[in-house]
Write a protein that holds these residues in place. Structure first.
Motif, PDB file in Angstrom:
ATOM      1  N   GLY A 137      -0.193  35.942  12.843  1.00 54.46           N
ATOM      2  CA  GLY A 137       1.436  35.950  13.367  1.00 54.46           C
ATOM      3  C   GLY A 137       1.871  37.342  12.549  1.00 54.46           C
ATOM      4  N   PHE A 138       3.019  37.545  13.166  1.00 54.92           N
ATOM      5  CA  PHE A 138       3.733  38.820  12.748  1.00 54.92           C
ATOM      6  C   PHE A 138       5.079  38.454  11.908  1.00 54.92           C
ATOM      7  N   GLU A 139       5.279  39.083  10.882  1.00 54.69           N
ATOM      8  CA  GLU A 139       6.570  38.468  10.098  1.00 54.69           C
ATOM      9  C   GLU A 139       7.582  39.128  10.587  1.00 54.69           C
ATOM     10  N   SER A 140       7.532  40.108  11.227  1.00 58.33           N
ATOM     11  CA  SER A 140       8.338  41.116  11.806  1.00 58.33           C
ATOM     12  C   SER A 140       9.067  40.313  13.026  1.00 58.33           C
ATOM     13  N   GLU A 141       8.628  39.347  13.697  1.00 54.85           N
ATOM     14  CA  GLU A 141       8.892  38.604  14.565  1.00 54.85           C
ATOM     15  C   GLU A 141       9.441  37.217  14.262  1.00 54.85           C
ATOM     16  N   MET A 142       9.705  36.916  13.013  1.00 54.82           N
ATOM     17  CA  MET A 142      10.110  35.548  12.587  1.00 54.82           C
ATOM     18  C   MET A 142      11.622  35.602  12.641  1.00 54.82           C
ATOM     19  N   THR A 143      12.323  34.216  12.800  1.00 60.45           N
ATOM     20  CA  THR A 143      13.651  34.068  12.771  1.00 60.45           C
ATOM     21  C   THR A 143      13.801  32.707  12.165  1.00 60.45           C
ATOM     22  N   PRO A 144      14.468  32.922  10.813  1.00 58.54           N
ATOM     23  CA  PRO A 144      14.976  33.654  10.047  1.00 58.54           C
ATOM     24  C   PRO A 144      13.598  34.576   9.329  1.00 58.54           C
ATOM     25  N   ARG A 145      13.834  35.610   8.752  1.00 65.62           N
ATOM     26  CA  ARG A 145      12.620  36.399   8.067  1.00 65.62           C
ATOM     27  C   ARG A 145      12.351  35.575   6.834  1.00 65.62           C
ATOM     28  N   GLU A 148      -6.669  31.606   8.070  1.00 62.40           N
ATOM     29  CA  GLU A 148      -6.272  31.278   9.533  1.00 62.40           C
ATOM     30  C   GLU A 148      -6.270  29.704   9.680  1.00 62.40           C
ATOM     31  N   GLN A 149      -5.687  29.341  10.651  1.00 58.21           N
ATOM     32  CA  GLN A 149      -5.882  27.912  11.112  1.00 58.21           C
ATOM     33  C   GLN A 149      -5.664  27.908  12.647  1.00 58.21           C
ATOM     34  N   HIS A 150      -6.017  26.628  13.257  1.00 63.62           N
ATOM     35  CA  HIS A 150      -6.211  26.534  14.513  1.00 63.62           C
ATOM     36  C   HIS A 150      -5.835  25.159  14.760  1.00 63.62           C
ATOM     37  N   PRO A 184       4.394  29.810  12.928  1.00 61.63           N
ATOM     38  CA  PRO A 184       4.735  30.058  14.258  1.00 61.63           C
ATOM     39  C   PRO A 184       3.526  30.477  15.103  1.00 61.63           C
ATOM     40  N   ALA A 185       2.548  31.014  14.532  1.00 62.64           N
ATOM     41  CA  ALA A 185       1.476  31.640  15.016  1.00 62.64           C
ATOM     42  C   ALA A 185       0.383  30.193  15.296  1.00 62.64           C
ATOM     43  N   SER A 186       0.592  29.110  14.534  1.00 60.86           N
ATOM     44  CA  SER A 186      -0.223  27.775  14.772  1.00 60.86           C
ATOM     45  C   SER A 186       0.319  26.547  15.474  1.00 60.86           C
ATOM     46  N   PHE A 187       1.690  26.733  15.812  1.00 63.11           N
ATOM     47  CA  PHE A 187       2.382  25.449  16.144  1.00 63.11           C
ATOM     48  C   PHE A 187       3.079  25.691  17.225  1.00 63.11           C
ATOM     49  N   ASP A 188       3.595  24.758  18.117  1.00 63.02           N
ATOM     50  CA  ASP A 188       4.461  25.025  19.248  1.00 63.02           C
ATOM     51  C   ASP A 188       5.717  25.060  18.525  1.00 63.02           C
ATOM     52  N   GLU A 189       7.005  25.343  19.557  1.00 63.18           N
ATOM     53  CA  GLU A 189       8.378  25.612  18.919  1.00 63.18           C
ATOM     54  C   GLU A 189       8.681  24.393  18.176  1.00 63.18           C
ATOM     55  N   THR A 190       8.550  23.060  18.731  1.00 64.80           N
ATOM     56  CA  THR A 190       9.069  21.893  18.145  1.00 64.80           C
ATOM     57  C   THR A 190       8.499  21.787  16.992  1.00 64.80           C
ATOM     58  N   GLN A 240       4.360  31.939  18.172  1.00 66.73           N
ATOM     59  CA  GLN A 240       3.942  33.222  18.619  1.00 66.73           C
ATOM     60  C   GLN A 240       2.438  33.050  19.169  1.00 66.73           C
ATOM     61  N   ASP A 241       2.134  33.833  20.118  1.00 64.31           N
ATOM     62  CA  ASP A 241       0.806  33.370  20.682  1.00 64.31           C
ATOM     63  C   ASP A 241      -0.203  34.145  20.113  1.00 64.31           C
ATOM     64  N   ARG A 242      -0.186  34.584  19.067  1.00 64.23           N
ATOM     65  CA  ARG A 242      -1.435  35.396  18.548  1.00 64.23           C
ATOM     66  C   ARG A 242      -1.463  35.173  17.098  1.00 64.23           C
ATOM     67  N   GLN A 243      -2.787  35.031  16.681  1.00 67.18           N
ATOM     68  CA  GLN A 243      -3.240  34.836  15.017  1.00 67.18           C
ATOM     69  C   GLN A 243      -3.727  35.920  14.831  1.00 67.18           C
TER      70      GLN A 243
END
Length: 283
Positions: free
Chosen positions: A16-24, A127-129, A227-233, A11-14
């Protein structure tokens, strides 16, 4: 609980949104409540999603009413409110930045106005970056991370203290990174180490008032922060380094908070619980 890894995602924002996670994430309590927090009122920062949501619902199942502080993730917060109300309890939603002391005072004031009392404070917002090395860490990011993760705990505890009575509980969220460190989360880990010391100091400071102060140090948990902190991998690999080789779920962490908030933990203060998938760390 699942041993199946989460798919790659980011996700591209801190925050993140739980509603956009897979799986929840799994946040629902696993067992019936037994009234361990009946009649009590709790403030939970970062209560809209992740561990905070799981704690809010678990507290509600045990009979508590909850004030949920969050930044601006309104959709997630409203879902948490519905989950709390499904437990036949009440949830008060309070948006705003806990890094500001005025907001922390307002959280306490609104809670008291709505519920008339305060028994449990859960300092959970964070939060973390990531940075590749210390030279990338800007003064702005450093201050922002400390304000959200650490200053907020000072501000809220300070605002809550005049209203906490004997038997009240304060629970702070620290992290496994306080004990292991993390080369890409240097400022985040530093705040979490400070929270351990803050917890121990406040436990001693409030012992004469019979207010207990403890902490929880989660390991790799599947929450929107990932997902708001790290890349897909990196997100897909989250949790594989734990001894259980998987990420934990928020409802595997929330029982620690229920225990520390309840009278079952009446002889515990200044302690840290470690739901981290089996990694042995110093206490």
């Amino acid at each position: 609980m699942s041993d199946t890894p989460q798919p790659p995602q980011s996700q591209d924002r801190q925050p993140g949104f739980e509603s956009e996670m897979t799986p929840r994430p799994d946040y629902m309590p696993r067992h019936p409540g037994s009234g361990r927090l009946a009649g009590r009122v709790a403030i939970i920062t970062g209560g809209d999603s992740g561990i905070g949501r799981a704690v809010a619902v678990a507290f509600a199942r045990e009979g508590a009413r909850v004030a949920i502080s969050y930044l601006d993730e309104h959709k997630d917060a409203e879902e948490t409110q519905r989950a709390v109300e499904a437990e036949r309890s009440e949830a008060l939603l309070i948006p705003g930045d806990v890094g500001a002391e005025d907001q922390c005072r307002e959280i306490v004031a609104k809670t008291l106005s709505r519920f008339g009392r305060l028994d449990v404070l859960v300092n959970n917002a964070a939060e973390q970056h990531t940075v590749k090395d210390l030279t990338e860490l800007s003064a702005e990011q450093l201050e922002r991370t400390f304000r959200t993760n650490l200053f907020s705990q000072f501000f809220l505890t300070k605002a809550a203290l005049p209203h906490l009575k004997e038997g009240a509980a304060i629970i702070n969220t620290t992290s496994i990174t306080a004990y292991k460190g993390n080369p890409q989360l240097i400022d985040y880990a530093a705040t979490k180490g400070a929270i351990v010391t803050f917890t121990r100091s406040m436990a001693v400071a409030l012992s004469d008032r019979k207010i207990r102060v403890n902490a929880v140090a989660p390991g790799p948990i599947w929450t929107p922060l990932i997902p708001a902190s790290f890349d897909e991998t990196r997100t897909a690999e989250h949790g594989k380094s734990s001894e259980m080789e998987r990420a934990g779920q928020p409802n595997e962490v929330a029982p620690c908070y229920v225990f520390l908030a309840s009278d079952d933990a009446s002889y515990m203060s200044g302690q840290v619980l470690h739901p981290n998938g089996g990694t042995v760390v110093g206490s």
